[in-house]
Design an enzyme around this catalytic site. Structure first.
Site, PDB file in Angstrom:
ATOM      1  N   PRO A  88       0.819  -1.220   0.000  1.00  0.00           N
ATOM      2  CA  PRO A  88       0.000   0.000   0.000  1.00  0.00           C
ATOM      3  C   PRO A  88       0.851   1.269   0.000  1.00  0.00           C
ATOM      4  O   PRO A  88       0.347   2.351  -0.286  1.00  0.00           O
ATOM      5  CB  PRO A  88      -0.810  -0.098   1.302  1.00  0.00           C
ATOM      6  CG  PRO A  88      -0.684  -1.497   1.760  1.00  0.00           C
ATOM      7  CD  PRO A  88       0.600  -2.024   1.203  1.00  0.00           C
ATOM      8  N   ARG A 153      -2.477  -8.796 -20.698  1.00  0.00           N
ATOM      9  CA  ARG A 153      -3.364  -8.537 -21.832  1.00  0.00           C
ATOM     10  C   ARG A 153      -2.822  -7.463 -22.773  1.00  0.00           C
ATOM     11  O   ARG A 153      -3.339  -7.282 -23.864  1.00  0.00           O
ATOM     12  CB  ARG A 153      -4.776  -8.201 -21.354  1.00  0.00           C
ATOM     13  CG  ARG A 153      -4.874  -6.978 -20.495  1.00  0.00           C
ATOM     14  CD  ARG A 153      -6.271  -6.831 -19.927  1.00  0.00           C
ATOM     15  NE  ARG A 153      -7.261  -6.514 -20.939  1.00  0.00           N
ATOM     16  CZ  ARG A 153      -7.327  -5.353 -21.590  1.00  0.00           C
ATOM     17  NH1 ARG A 153      -6.449  -4.400 -21.321  1.00  0.00           N
ATOM     18  NH2 ARG A 153      -8.247  -5.142 -22.485  1.00  0.00           N
TER      19      ARG A 153
END
Ligand code: 4FL
Length: 259
Positions: A88, A153
Site C-alpha cells: 500500500p 493482456r
C-alpha cells in the site's frame, strides 16, 4: 515475459494461471509464469517466515532472510527481472504503468503478508513498490494478480483482435462507450438505433460522444489533464451550447459568442 511471484500461498495462483486469457497467454508462451513459496527459503527447522515487530505492537513482520533468499533464487531464474514489492506504500498502479511494464523482459512480484516486510529488505532487494489502490488487503497476492492480469493482456499477441487492447477504457484516456448485443429489446430497453444502422461513421461518432459523456459524468478527473482532439472539442462545445440554451443564457456571454 517471465513472471515470478514470491508468496506464502503459491496455490492461490493455480486457478489464476489456468483460465481464460491468462491460460492462453501461458499456453502460447507469451508469458512464462510461476509462483515460488517463500517458506521454502526459510532455513530453520520449522520454516518460520514471520516474527514479532521490534519496538512492540500488534501483528507480525515478514522476516528478511527467507524473503532475501527467495528473491535471490528468483533472480537466478530471471536475471533481467525488475523486483516489485506489492505494498500500500507503493506508487499507485494504472494503465500507463501497465503499458510500461508490458515491455519488460521479466518481473519478480513479491507478496507481503502480516503487517509488512522488514524494511531492510526493501532497501536492497526491491526495485519498486506498487500499490493497486488506497486500501489494505490481507496480503499482496490479489494485488499481484491484478498487475499480472493488466500487464499480460497488453503483451502483443495475447488478445484476439489486433486492436482490442488499444480500444479499451484508458487507452485513449476516456472511459469506454456502452456495449450492446442481442436481443434488440431487453426487458423493455431498446438498443440505441444508430447501432443497428450499419452506418460506421455515425456509430463511431455516437461511441465517441458516449465515451466523453461517461467520462464527464463518472470521471471528470480524467478529462482534466488529457489532450483533446478537435472532434472531442466540437462535441463539448455542442454540449455547452445546448446547456446554455437550456439555462436561458445569452449567447454573447459565452466563449461560443466570441467570433
Ligand atoms: C498491496 C494493498 C498492493 C494494495 C496488504 C499487503 C496491498 C497489500 N496494493 N495489502 N499488501
Amino acid at each position: 515475459m517471465q513472471m515470478l511471484v514470491l508468496t506464502l500461498f503459491p496455490d492461490m495462483f493455480d486457478a489464476f494461471w489456468s483460465h481464460g486469457i491468462m491460460r492462453k497467454a501461458v499456453e502460447q508462451g507469451s508469458i512464462v509464469a510461476a509462483a515460488m513459496n517463500i517458506r521454502d527459503f526459510a532455513l530453520d527447522r520449522h520454516h518460520v517466515t514471520d516474527d514479532r515487530p521490534y519496538g512492540g505492537g500488534s501483528g507480525m513482520v515478514m522476516k528478511p532472510e527467507p524473503l532475501a533468499a527467495a528473491i535471490r533464487a528468483a533472480r537466478e531464474r530471471a536475471p533481467a527481472a525488475r523486483t516489485i514489492l506489492m505494498s500500500p506504500q507503493g506508487r499507485v498502479f494504472d494503465q500507463t504503468i501497465a503499458r510500461e511494464m508490458a515491455s519488460l523482459p521479466a518481473m519478480i512480484l513479491v507478496c507481503g503478508r502480516y503487517e509488512g516486510v522488514d524494511e531492510r529488505l526493501s532497501r536492497d532487494l526491491i526495485s519498486d513498490e506498487l500499490s493497486i489502490g488506497d486500501y489494505v488487503l490481507t496480503g499482496g497476492e490479489v494485488a499481484a494478480m491484478v498487475v499480472i492480469d493488466a500487464v499480460t493482456r497488453l503483451i502483443p499477441g495475447v488478445l484476439g483482435g489486433a486492436d482490442s487492447a488499444e480500444r479499451d477504457s484508458f487507452s485513449n484516456g476516456l472511459l469506454e462507450h456502452p456495449h450492446y448485443t442481442r436481443p434488440p429489446v431487453f426487458e423493455g430497453a431498446a438498443v440505441p438505433d444508430v447501432l443497428l444502422t450499419g452506418h460506421h461513421r455515425n456509430i463511431e461518432r455516437w461511441r465517441l460522444e458516449a465515451s466523453l459523456m461517461r467520462t464527464f459524468v463518472n470521471r471528470p478527473d480524467l478529462l482534466q489533464e488529457r489532450k483533446r482532439t478537435d472532434e472531442e472539442t466540437d462535441i463539448l462545445r455542442r454540449w455547452q451550447a445546448e446547456l446554455d440554451q437550456l439555462l436561458g443564457e445569452r449567447l454573447e456571454k459565452t466563449t461560443l459568442g466570441c467570433e
